[in-house]
Design a protein around this motif. Structure first.
Motif, PDB file in Angstrom:
ATOM      1  N   PRO A 198       0.769  -1.241   0.134  1.00  0.00           N
ATOM      2  CA  PRO A 198      -0.007  -0.051   0.024  1.00  0.00           C
ATOM      3  C   PRO A 198       1.029   1.128  -0.183  1.00  0.00           C
ATOM      4  CG  PRO A 198       0.104  -0.930   2.185  1.00  0.00           C
ATOM      5  CD  PRO A 198       0.739  -1.981   1.037  1.00  0.00           C
ATOM      6  N   VAL A 199       0.260   2.534  -0.551  1.00  0.00           N
ATOM      7  CA  VAL A 199       0.822   3.751  -0.517  1.00  0.00           C
ATOM      8  C   VAL A 199       0.918   4.217   0.818  1.00  0.00           C
ATOM      9  CG1 VAL A 199       0.868   5.781  -1.511  1.00  0.00           C
ATOM     10  CG2 VAL A 199       0.411   3.915  -2.897  1.00  0.00           C
ATOM     11  N   THR A 200       1.725   4.902   1.448  1.00  0.00           N
ATOM     12  CA  THR A 200       1.790   5.640   2.580  1.00  0.00           C
ATOM     13  C   THR A 200       0.657   6.570   2.840  1.00  0.00           C
ATOM     14  OG1 THR A 200       2.842   6.725   4.492  1.00  0.00           O
ATOM     15  CG2 THR A 200       3.574   7.374   2.144  1.00  0.00           C
ATOM     16  N   ASP A 201       0.031   6.882   3.766  1.00  0.00           N
ATOM     17  CA  ASP A 201      -1.000   7.811   3.940  1.00  0.00           C
ATOM     18  C   ASP A 201      -0.502   9.391   3.917  1.00  0.00           C
ATOM     19  OD1 ASP A 201      -2.617   5.810   6.591  1.00  0.00           O
ATOM     20  OD2 ASP A 201      -2.843   5.851   4.338  1.00  0.00           O
ATOM     21  N   GLY A 202       0.960   9.425   4.162  1.00  0.00           N
ATOM     22  CA  GLY A 202       1.515  10.833   4.079  1.00  0.00           C
ATOM     23  C   GLY A 202       1.755  11.279   2.871  1.00  0.00           C
ATOM     24  N   GLY A 203       1.364  10.857   1.650  1.00  0.00           N
ATOM     25  CA  GLY A 203       1.615  11.068   0.398  1.00  0.00           C
ATOM     26  C   GLY A 203       3.018  11.187  -0.139  1.00  0.00           C
TER      27      GLY A 203
ATOM     28  N   MET B   5      15.468  -4.387 -13.025  1.00  0.00           N
ATOM     29  CA  MET B   5      14.925  -4.516 -11.621  1.00  0.00           C
ATOM     30  C   MET B   5      14.263  -3.536 -10.907  1.00  0.00           C
ATOM     31  SD  MET B   5      16.289  -7.606 -11.197  1.00  0.00           S
ATOM     32  CE  MET B   5      15.954  -7.841  -9.555  1.00  0.00           C
ATOM     33  N   ARG B   6      14.479  -2.358 -11.168  1.00  0.00           N
ATOM     34  CA  ARG B   6      13.602  -1.529 -10.682  1.00  0.00           C
ATOM     35  C   ARG B   6      12.144  -1.627 -11.171  1.00  0.00           C
ATOM     36  NH1 ARG B   6      16.209   4.390 -10.460  1.00  0.00           N
ATOM     37  NH2 ARG B   6      14.267   4.847  -8.967  1.00  0.00           N
ATOM     38  N   ARG B   7      11.890  -1.689 -12.371  1.00  0.00           N
ATOM     39  CA  ARG B   7      10.659  -2.114 -12.883  1.00  0.00           C
ATOM     40  C   ARG B   7       9.768  -3.273 -12.351  1.00  0.00           C
ATOM     41  NH1 ARG B   7      12.920  -0.676 -18.058  1.00  0.00           N
ATOM     42  NH2 ARG B   7      13.234  -2.760 -18.503  1.00  0.00           N
ATOM     43  N   ARG B   8      10.477  -4.313 -12.178  1.00  0.00           N
ATOM     44  CA  ARG B   8      10.144  -5.537 -11.275  1.00  0.00           C
ATOM     45  C   ARG B   8       9.824  -5.077 -10.065  1.00  0.00           C
ATOM     46  NH1 ARG B   8      13.920 -10.704 -12.998  1.00  0.00           N
ATOM     47  NH2 ARG B   8      13.407 -10.808 -15.021  1.00  0.00           N
ATOM     48  N   ALA B   9      10.452  -4.339  -9.026  1.00  0.00           N
ATOM     49  CA  ALA B   9      10.169  -3.942  -7.838  1.00  0.00           C
ATOM     50  C   ALA B   9       8.952  -3.002  -7.848  1.00  0.00           C
ATOM     51  CB  ALA B   9      11.527  -3.173  -7.277  1.00  0.00           C
ATOM     52  N   GLU B  10       8.784  -1.993  -8.835  1.00  0.00           N
ATOM     53  CA  GLU B  10       7.610  -1.230  -8.881  1.00  0.00           C
ATOM     54  C   GLU B  10       6.448  -1.622  -8.919  1.00  0.00           C
ATOM     55  OE1 GLU B  10      10.360   2.564 -10.441  1.00  0.00           O
ATOM     56  OE2 GLU B  10       8.999   1.350 -11.913  1.00  0.00           O
ATOM     57  N   ARG B  11       6.365  -3.087  -9.593  1.00  0.00           N
ATOM     58  CA  ARG B  11       5.301  -3.933  -9.858  1.00  0.00           C
ATOM     59  C   ARG B  11       4.591  -4.221  -8.407  1.00  0.00           C
ATOM     60  NH1 ARG B  11       7.864  -7.751 -14.118  1.00  0.00           N
ATOM     61  NH2 ARG B  11       8.138  -6.447 -16.001  1.00  0.00           N
ATOM     62  N   VAL B  12       5.470  -4.461  -7.437  1.00  0.00           N
ATOM     63  CA  VAL B  12       4.954  -4.582  -6.175  1.00  0.00           C
ATOM     64  C   VAL B  12       4.964  -3.382  -5.012  1.00  0.00           C
ATOM     65  CG1 VAL B  12       5.225  -7.270  -6.228  1.00  0.00           C
ATOM     66  CG2 VAL B  12       7.308  -5.771  -5.258  1.00  0.00           C
ATOM     67  N   ASN B  13       5.196  -2.268  -5.607  1.00  0.00           N
ATOM     68  CA  ASN B  13       5.399  -1.126  -5.067  1.00  0.00           C
ATOM     69  C   ASN B  13       6.590  -0.986  -4.133  1.00  0.00           C
ATOM     70  OD1 ASN B  13       4.660   1.796  -4.753  1.00  0.00           O
ATOM     71  ND2 ASN B  13       3.101   1.377  -3.143  1.00  0.00           N
ATOM     72  N   PHE B  14       7.563  -1.819  -4.659  1.00  0.00           N
ATOM     73  CA  PHE B  14       9.060  -1.715  -3.767  1.00  0.00           C
ATOM     74  C   PHE B  14       9.651  -0.342  -4.294  1.00  0.00           C
ATOM     75  CE2 PHE B  14      11.808  -3.496  -0.797  1.00  0.00           C
ATOM     76  CZ  PHE B  14      12.826  -3.255  -1.098  1.00  0.00           C
ATOM     77  N   ALA B  15       9.106   0.890  -3.750  1.00  0.00           N
ATOM     78  CA  ALA B  15       9.346   1.826  -4.332  1.00  0.00           C
ATOM     79  C   ALA B  15       9.013   3.022  -3.216  1.00  0.00           C
ATOM     80  CB  ALA B  15       8.603   2.343  -5.731  1.00  0.00           C
ATOM     81  N   PRO B  16       9.562   4.267  -3.526  1.00  0.00           N
ATOM     82  CA  PRO B  16       9.324   5.460  -2.424  1.00  0.00           C
ATOM     83  C   PRO B  16       7.650   5.332  -2.458  1.00  0.00           C
ATOM     84  CG  PRO B  16      11.236   6.259  -3.928  1.00  0.00           C
ATOM     85  CD  PRO B  16      10.624   4.491  -4.481  1.00  0.00           C
ATOM     86  N   GLY B  17       7.620   5.682  -1.047  1.00  0.00           N
ATOM     87  CA  GLY B  17       6.212   5.868  -0.800  1.00  0.00           C
ATOM     88  C   GLY B  17       5.247   4.553  -0.452  1.00  0.00           C
ATOM     89  N   GLY B  18       6.120   3.253  -0.806  1.00  0.00           N
ATOM     90  CA  GLY B  18       5.355   1.982  -0.312  1.00  0.00           C
ATOM     91  C   GLY B  18       5.812   1.636   1.154  1.00  0.00           C
TER      92      GLY B  18
ATOM     93  N   TRP C  70       6.106  -1.072   3.835  1.00  0.00           N
ATOM     94  CA  TRP C  70       6.680  -2.463   4.039  1.00  0.00           C
ATOM     95  C   TRP C  70       6.731  -2.668   5.659  1.00  0.00           C
ATOM     96  CZ3 TRP C  70       7.596  -5.968   0.078  1.00  0.00           C
ATOM     97  CH2 TRP C  70       7.230  -5.252  -1.263  1.00  0.00           C
ATOM     98  N   ASP C  71       6.073  -2.229   6.497  1.00  0.00           N
ATOM     99  CA  ASP C  71       5.925  -2.833   7.828  1.00  0.00           C
ATOM    100  C   ASP C  71       5.130  -4.049   7.907  1.00  0.00           C
ATOM    101  OD1 ASP C  71       3.117  -1.567   8.968  1.00  0.00           O
ATOM    102  OD2 ASP C  71       3.874  -0.570   7.311  1.00  0.00           O
TER     103      ASP C  71
END
Length: 396
Positions: free
Chosen positions: A49-54, A105-118, A120-121
């Motif tokens: 999920p995307v963080t609530d903080g935008g 690899m970044r494109r693959r990671a972005e598919r699961v939102n392993f990216a800024p704002g994601g 992961w707690d």
């Protein structure tokens, strides 16, 4: 609901094991995390999920990790791109603030939102290495089907928490890649990078306010802010073992490392751990014993220097055998490993000063003195030192 989900998903994880097609037994920390995670996370979800903080740019630039990570950005990118990894940095909540890596690899990671704002707690994305590191305060790796979320079963993640000078976890550094690219040196690389980041957190970090300094090579003492901690020999042994093995010990394994086959009561063993925990201000986790407070250690520094091929630094820090008076089986094993590692680095070095320096601490090691003589030129006056040591070693 939890019982139903647990009974439905755990057999699937057990059948898959640690890797696709594998049958490895589940780690206790993984099964515990799964039990907690299933309360809030659907294993079938497709991304974080995307963080609530935008947008997180402002949070990143104001983070205490921004400056040290930015200073290392070139090295982090090089490691990620060369090895086929994605590097990520989170804040203390598990929200990713920064990533780098090759385009594929970044494109693959972005598919699961392993990216800024994601996010992961554990509450947001279930069992993963970042959430475990944040929860335990220790380095963690999660491989393939150990992840709760099925969309992550093609990944392996290695990460370690970044501690501030007061011991507080500021965030996590993570190296992630597809499971078929897993590498045995990835975790040691993460730990080394985290140590570098922690050392660059700011002028106050250099002094390591409140941090314990353990000196266990050739001597036996632990200090905080220049004051010696009142630790008995057994507690110093425990502290040394925990510093050398940051993933920690089960109670049974730590007890065996300290006492071997000696008949020692459980209450005696637990009392030693409790005393150490009080001395560190609660810096030892329960159940699975591991350090949760920052402790620097000369033996760990030597091993890190050797991993980086820095024999100069390793020899400068190597003060002698590990806890030389200890007869604890675990300490004796680590003592041998350290001694062998330093000696082999010296014998592999083409610099005579390394053999000469090590020879001071190993007067009866003929092979070291012979190595020094081979490296010293015929006109080098230091040959007399090496020759004298060799004569003594052969005579005795």
């Amino acid at each position: 609901m939890l019982e139903h989900e647990w009974s439905r998903w755990v057999p699937r994880l057990s059948a898959q094991g640690a890797r696709p097609g594998g049958t490895a037994a589940l780690r206790h920390e993984v099964t515990e995390s799964w039990a907690r995670s299933l309360i809030s996370v659907d294993p079938g979800r497709d991304s974080a999920p995307v963080t609530d903080g935008g947008p997180v740019h402002q949070r990143w630039t104001s983070s205490p990790l921004y400056r040290p990570v930015t200073a290392l950005a070139g090295e982090l990118r090089s490691i990620a791109e060369d090895a086929g990894f994605v590097t990520a940095v989170t804040d203390e909540s598990g929200t990713i603030l920064w990533t780098c890596g090759g385009a594929t690899m970044r494109r693959r990671a972005e598919r699961v939102n392993f990216a800024p704002g994601g996010r992961w707690d554990e509450q947001a994305m279930g069992t993963n290495a970042l959430s475990l590191a944040l929860r335990t305060g220790r380095p963690s790796s999660v491989f393939s089907a150990e992840h709760l979320v099925s969309a992550l079963h093609g990944w392996v993640c290695y990460c370690a928490p970044v501690h501030g000078p007061d011991g507080r976890v500021l965030g996590v550094l993570d190296l992630s890649t597809t499971w078929d690219r897993s590498h045995p040196l990835a975790m040691s690389t993460v730990r080394t990078l985290v140590s570098t980041i922690e050392a660059r957190l700011g002028p106050e970090t250099v002094a390591r306010t409140g941090q314990v300094r353990l000196t266990c090579l050739g001597t036996e003492q632990a200090t905080r802010e220049g004051r010696q901690l009142a630790l008995r020999p057994r507690q110093l042994e425990i502290l040394t073992l925990l510093a050398l093995e940051p993933d920690g010990f089960s109670p049974e394994r730590l007890r065996a490392a300290l006492y071997g086959d000696r008949p020692v009561t459980a209450s005696t063993f637990k009392a030693e751990v409790s005393h150490l925990r009080r001395a560190l201000g609660g810096g030892v986790s329960p159940r699975r014993y591991a350090l949760t407070a920052p402790v620097s250690c000369d033996a760990v520094d030597v091993l890190r220097a050797l991993e980086q091929g820095d024999t100069d630094t390793a020899l400068r820090l190597y003060g002698g055998p590990l806890l030389p008076r200890s007869e604890a089986p675990g300490i004796e094993e680590w003592r041998t490993r350290l001694d062998v590692a330093v000696r082999e680095a010296v014998l592999a070095s083409a610099r005579p000063e390394h053999a000469l320096r090590y020879g001071e601490r190993a007067p009866y090691d003929a092979e070291i003195h012979e190595h020094a003589l081979r490296l010293l030129g015929p006109e080098d006056t230091r040959r007399a030192i090496a020759a004298g040591r060799l004569t003594t070693a052969l005579r005795d």
